[in-house]
Motif scaffolding. Structure first.
Motif, PDB file in Angstrom:
ATOM      1  N   UNK A 157     -56.782  65.011  -9.676  1.00 34.60           N
ATOM      2  CA  UNK A 157     -57.130  63.766 -10.373  1.00 34.60           C
ATOM      3  C   UNK A 157     -57.633  64.050 -11.785  1.00 34.60           C
ATOM      4  N   UNK A 158     -58.376  65.143 -11.940  1.00 36.08           N
ATOM      5  CA  UNK A 158     -58.821  65.530 -13.284  1.00 36.08           C
ATOM      6  C   UNK A 158     -57.617  65.845 -14.176  1.00 36.08           C
ATOM      7  N   UNK A 159     -56.644  66.557 -13.656  1.00 35.22           N
ATOM      8  CA  UNK A 159     -55.445  66.873 -14.436  1.00 35.22           C
ATOM      9  C   UNK A 159     -54.688  65.600 -14.809  1.00 35.22           C
ATOM     10  N   UNK A 160     -54.608  64.669 -13.866  1.00 35.32           N
ATOM     11  CA  UNK A 160     -53.915  63.405 -14.156  1.00 35.32           C
ATOM     12  C   UNK A 160     -54.621  62.639 -15.270  1.00 35.32           C
ATOM     13  N   UNK A 161     -55.949  62.608 -15.211  1.00 34.29           N
ATOM     14  CA  UNK A 161     -56.701  61.912 -16.256  1.00 34.29           C
ATOM     15  C   UNK A 161     -56.530  62.600 -17.601  1.00 34.29           C
ATOM     16  N   UNK A 162     -56.553  63.928 -17.600  1.00 31.75           N
ATOM     17  CA  UNK A 162     -56.344  64.668 -18.852  1.00 31.75           C
ATOM     18  C   UNK A 162     -54.961  64.371 -19.438  1.00 31.75           C
ATOM     19  N   UNK A 163     -53.951  64.316 -18.566  1.00 31.32           N
ATOM     20  CA  UNK A 163     -52.591  64.011 -19.020  1.00 31.32           C
ATOM     21  C   UNK A 163     -52.514  62.606 -19.605  1.00 31.32           C
ATOM     22  N   UNK A 164     -53.154  61.648 -18.942  1.00 31.26           N
ATOM     23  CA  UNK A 164     -53.102  60.267 -19.436  1.00 31.26           C
ATOM     24  C   UNK A 164     -53.821  60.145 -20.773  1.00 31.26           C
ATOM     25  N   UNK A 165     -54.945  60.848 -20.926  1.00 27.02           N
ATOM     26  CA  UNK A 165     -55.670  60.808 -22.197  1.00 27.02           C
ATOM     27  C   UNK A 165     -54.812  61.381 -23.329  1.00 27.02           C
ATOM     28  N   UNK A 200     -50.896  49.578 -24.290  1.00 25.19           N
ATOM     29  CA  UNK A 200     -51.651  48.832 -23.275  1.00 25.19           C
ATOM     30  C   UNK A 200     -51.398  49.404 -21.878  1.00 25.19           C
ATOM     31  N   UNK A 201     -50.165  49.826 -21.635  1.00 18.49           N
ATOM     32  CA  UNK A 201     -49.850  50.418 -20.329  1.00 18.49           C
ATOM     33  C   UNK A 201     -50.612  51.724 -20.128  1.00 18.49           C
ATOM     34  N   UNK A 202     -50.677  52.536 -21.192  1.00 17.74           N
ATOM     35  CA  UNK A 202     -51.405  53.797 -21.077  1.00 17.74           C
ATOM     36  C   UNK A 202     -52.894  53.542 -20.856  1.00 17.74           C
ATOM     37  N   UNK A 203     -53.440  52.509 -21.506  1.00 14.35           N
ATOM     38  CA  UNK A 203     -54.850  52.165 -21.295  1.00 14.35           C
ATOM     39  C   UNK A 203     -55.086  51.789 -19.837  1.00 14.35           C
ATOM     40  N   UNK A 204     -54.169  51.028 -19.261  1.00 11.13           N
ATOM     41  CA  UNK A 204     -54.296  50.662 -17.843  1.00 11.13           C
ATOM     42  C   UNK A 204     -54.193  51.893 -16.950  1.00 11.13           C
ATOM     43  N   UNK A 205     -53.278  52.798 -17.309  1.00  6.70           N
ATOM     44  CA  UNK A 205     -53.145  54.031 -16.536  1.00  6.70           C
ATOM     45  C   UNK A 205     -54.400  54.888 -16.647  1.00  6.70           C
ATOM     46  N   UNK A 206     -55.014  54.887 -17.816  1.00  8.62           N
ATOM     47  CA  UNK A 206     -56.249  55.644 -17.985  1.00  8.62           C
ATOM     48  C   UNK A 206     -57.368  55.078 -17.118  1.00  8.62           C
ATOM     49  N   UNK A 207     -57.485  53.760 -17.081  1.00 10.37           N
ATOM     50  CA  UNK A 207     -58.512  53.130 -16.233  1.00 10.37           C
ATOM     51  C   UNK A 207     -58.266  53.464 -14.765  1.00 10.37           C
TER      52      UNK A 207
END
Length: 368
Positions: A157-165, A200-207
């Motif tokens: 999950x940390x890797x996924x969040x880093x990728x989305x950021x 906006x989609x990336x912001x939603x994915x980040x949340x």
């Protein structure tokens, strides 16, 4: 019986980043063993089972019991009597009271000489002890799997969040570029709106990624009983180690020998067969060696001897105190004759339960 952890757990530890990472996971495992309710329940069940199986040995050991008692008896009698050579009128009534006490103590010992049901129960106790260890080993492996899953879920999950950021930074630059191009007239409003939509989609994915990480962290915290657990990341490895042996048939064969689920099912089957032996023993005789010793002290005589005082003042003097000791030893043979078909039906029940245990063993082998 001792069970080895399956090599898959060793493979998990080998994938960790050096000594510090492996030590971190081991520390979390130690914390989980002391906190996880599922594992604690299995451990308490094992302790209870061990205490229960220790009771089975009582059936083949001697039993000794002792009793003690004190009593006081008062007898009042009214009768026409002739004492000695003195004759009283026929309407003369003599009343006397007899008061005496008794103190007694006894000890009884019994040793089973032939009780096949008790022997089967004793062997059952040994198998159930092995069952308890198998169940606890299975609970330990289950805890390893759940902890490893929660541990690596947090890292993933940390890797996924880093990728989305990182993706958000790139999309934000694309949005800024689209706005500049629109201002200078080299791009249309549609391009700008598409870039805004991607942002906006990336912001939603980040949340969503942040919420997922928060949930995964809470799951790991609940498992080890600590707050804000931060697993250390894995090192970059060039290749995973190959399994040894590299033959799947050998792994299957090994699992049949050491896997706790199979061992427990095998022991369940053996316990079920011993339960059949216990049921069949209901038709067999039992032989016990019994010995006892009883000591009684009669104060002021007994109901048939002692002292009393009549209403006329005549006194009958007898034995005041008496001591009695009785010892017995013998063999007691009990042969069941008819029990309302309960023994036959019990045998049928245990035979079906044996078939069930055998089928459960086959299910466990196929599952593993």
């Amino acid at each position: 019986m001792k069970f080895r952890h399956l090599p898959v757990h060793a493979a998990v530890l080998m994938g960790l980043s050096g000594w510090a990472q492996a030590q971190s996971l081991v520390e979390l495992y130690d914390a989980a063993r002391g906190y996880d309710a599922t594992y604690q329940s299995a451990k308490a069940q094992m302790d209870a089972t061990l205490s229960k199986t220790d009771q089975a040995i009582a059936g083949i050991l001697p039993t000794v019991t002792s009793t003690a008692g004190v009593s006081r008896t008062n007898i009042t009698s009214l009768t026409d009597a002739l004492y000695g050579a003195t004759t009283f009128p026929s309407n003369t009534n003599f009343a006397y009271d007899r008061i005496f006490g008794t103190q007694n103590a006894s000890i009884t010992a019994s040793q089973a000489l032939y009780r096949p049901a008790n022997v089967a129960a004793y062997v059952q106790g040994k198998r159930q002890r092995e069952q308890a260890y198998a169940v606890l080993a299975s609970a330990e492996q289950d805890l390893m799997v759940r902890l490893s899953q929660a541990y690596f879920d947090v890292l993933a999950s940390q890797d996924s969040l880093t990728f989305v950021k990182a993706q958000k930074i790139a999309v934000n630059e694309q949005l800024a570029s689209a706005k500049r191009n629109f201002e200078v007239g080299t791009a249309t409003i549609t391009d700008t709106r598409e870039a805004q939509a991607r942002y906006d989609l990336v912001i939603a994915q980040e949340i969503a990624a942040e919420n997922d990480l928060r949930v995964k962290r809470m799951a790991l915290d609940m498992l080890v009983g600590k707050k804000d657990v931060a697993p250390k990341p894995l090192v970059t490895i060039s290749a995973l180690p190959t399994p040894s042996p590299a033959n799947v048939d050998e792994w299957v064969s090994q699992s049949e020998r050491v896997h706790p689920a199979i061992q427990k099912s095998l022991l369940d089957w053996e316990v079920a067969k011993l339960e059949v032996d216990k049921a069949k023993a209901l038709h067999k005789p039992t032989v016990d060696l019994q010995a006892s010793y009883t000591y009684s002290l009669n104060l002021d005589g007994t109901a048939t001897s002692g002292s009393g005082l009549t209403t006329t003042g005549l006194t009958y003097v007898g034995v005041q105190n008496s001591h009695v000791g009785i010892s017995t030893i013998g063999v007691l043979v009990t042969l069941p004759i008819f029990s309302g078909f309960s023994s036959d039906n019990r045998i049928k029940e245990t035979l079906k339960l044996e078939d069930k245990a055998q089928a459960d063993l086959e299910v466990a082998k196929r599952s593993v």
